[in-house]
Design an enzyme around this catalytic site. Sequence first.
Site, short mmCIF file in Angstrom:
data_model
loop_
_atom_site.label_atom_id
_atom_site.label_comp_id
_atom_site.label_asym_id
_atom_site.label_seq_id
_atom_site.Cartn_x
_atom_site.Cartn_y
_atom_site.Cartn_z
N GLY A 38 -0.96 6.69 -1.85
CA GLY A 38 -0.66 8.12 -1.80
C GLY A 38 -0.09 8.38 -0.41
CD GLU A 136 3.02 11.32 -3.17
OE1 GLU A 136 3.83 10.50 -3.59
OE2 GLU A 136 1.89 11.01 -2.74
N GLY A 213 16.02 3.61 6.40
CA GLY A 213 15.66 2.30 5.85
C GLY A 213 16.14 1.18 6.76
N GLY A 216 17.81 1.92 10.19
CA GLY A 216 17.15 2.48 11.37
C GLY A 216 16.74 3.93 11.22
CG ASP A 237 4.85 -3.76 -1.50
OD1 ASP A 237 5.70 -2.88 -1.67
OD2 ASP A 237 3.69 -3.69 -1.94
CB THR A 239 4.64 0.16 -1.24
OG1 THR A 239 5.29 -0.40 -2.36
CG2 THR A 239 3.88 1.41 -1.65
N GLY A 242 7.72 3.97 5.02
CA GLY A 242 8.05 5.30 5.52
C GLY A 242 6.79 6.02 6.01
CG ASP A 243 3.72 6.88 3.31
OD1 ASP A 243 4.43 7.90 3.32
OD2 ASP A 243 3.31 6.33 2.27
O1 RIB Z 1 4.94 6.15 0.10
C1 RIB Z 1 4.25 5.23 -0.70
C2 RIB Z 1 3.30 5.94 -1.60
O2 RIB Z 1 4.04 6.75 -2.47
C3 RIB Z 1 2.48 5.03 -2.49
O3 RIB Z 1 1.25 4.62 -1.93
C4 RIB Z 1 2.33 5.85 -3.76
O4 RIB Z 1 1.04 6.30 -3.99
C5 RIB Z 1 3.31 7.01 -3.63
O5 RIB Z 1 2.66 8.17 -3.41
#
Ligand code: RIB
Length: 294
Positions: A38, A136, A213, A216, A237, A239, A242-243
């Site tokens: 998330g 979200e 991405g 840069g 991966d 995933t 960005g967070d």
């Molecule tokens: O930014 C990655 C996240 O986006 C994932 O962990 C997923 O849950 C989505 O919310």
Amino acid sequence: MKILDFGSLNLDYVYSLDHMVKEGETILASDVKINLGGKGFNQAVALARAGVPVYMAGLVGEEGLDFYDKGQEFGIDTRHIKTVTGRCGHTIIQVDKEGNNSIILYGGANQKNSRDYVDKVLADFDAGDILVLQNEINELPYIIDSAFAKGMTIVLNPSPVGRIMEECDLGKVAVFILNETEGQQITGGTTPTAIVSAMDASFANAKIVLTLGKSGAIYHHGDEEYYQAAFDVEAVDTTAAGDTFTGFFVAGLLKKIPVKDNLAISAKAAALAVTKDGAAASIPFMSEVELFNP
Ligand code: RIB
């Protein structure tokens, strides 16, 4: 000064695939994992791992109780996370052999925030405290308006962008951290330069970080503009990359790290996240980022 991340908590169902599934196609996954993720939770983990104490608020469903213990293990203050009846937010994430992903998001508990709950959480925060948001969860416009009225400083990662421009008063945001797709949807600009100048024209007082991405990131505020190249790593991966960038960058702002250095640290942290599987668990500690000299 306190930092609150009010956002999503998702169980990520991650399938390892040769390629992203196409319309009408059935393919066999070589692996499946259930990870804590998330955008809200990941960014809280990134803030904690960057060395900044962080409170997280958000809702989990009955199968999301791991978020409390694991959140604390990640260094997050979880006292404002609440359990509601029904399903947790979850995602189905396809990861291909190059480490690229595509995500289906089911809102679940993340869409059940009430104004009463928002008021109760924000009652613990004051003028000058920092609020980190993504897109979200429901009640985002109310959260922005309430936090702004209290004098909190709002950092927004408008992801996924959805109807954020129509629904939220983005003039109340002090820092935007957004990617090219989000920038394009918010401004209509089709190049990084066009997006940055349109964001600046609309939100002149805000700090703007446009992440690109593999190409840069750009920072813009007033007369200050910096470019940071991405660090080249073997992707496992992507995933939560960005967070990770967002959490580290916000942590750097709070620690008053000069912007140019802060961009480099955040880009290194994001690169390291890409080298590991998963979302929250792939986010590096500041000590690992400091040792990373590509
Ligand atoms: O930014 C990655 C996240 O986006 C994932 O962990 C997923 O849950 C989505 O919310």
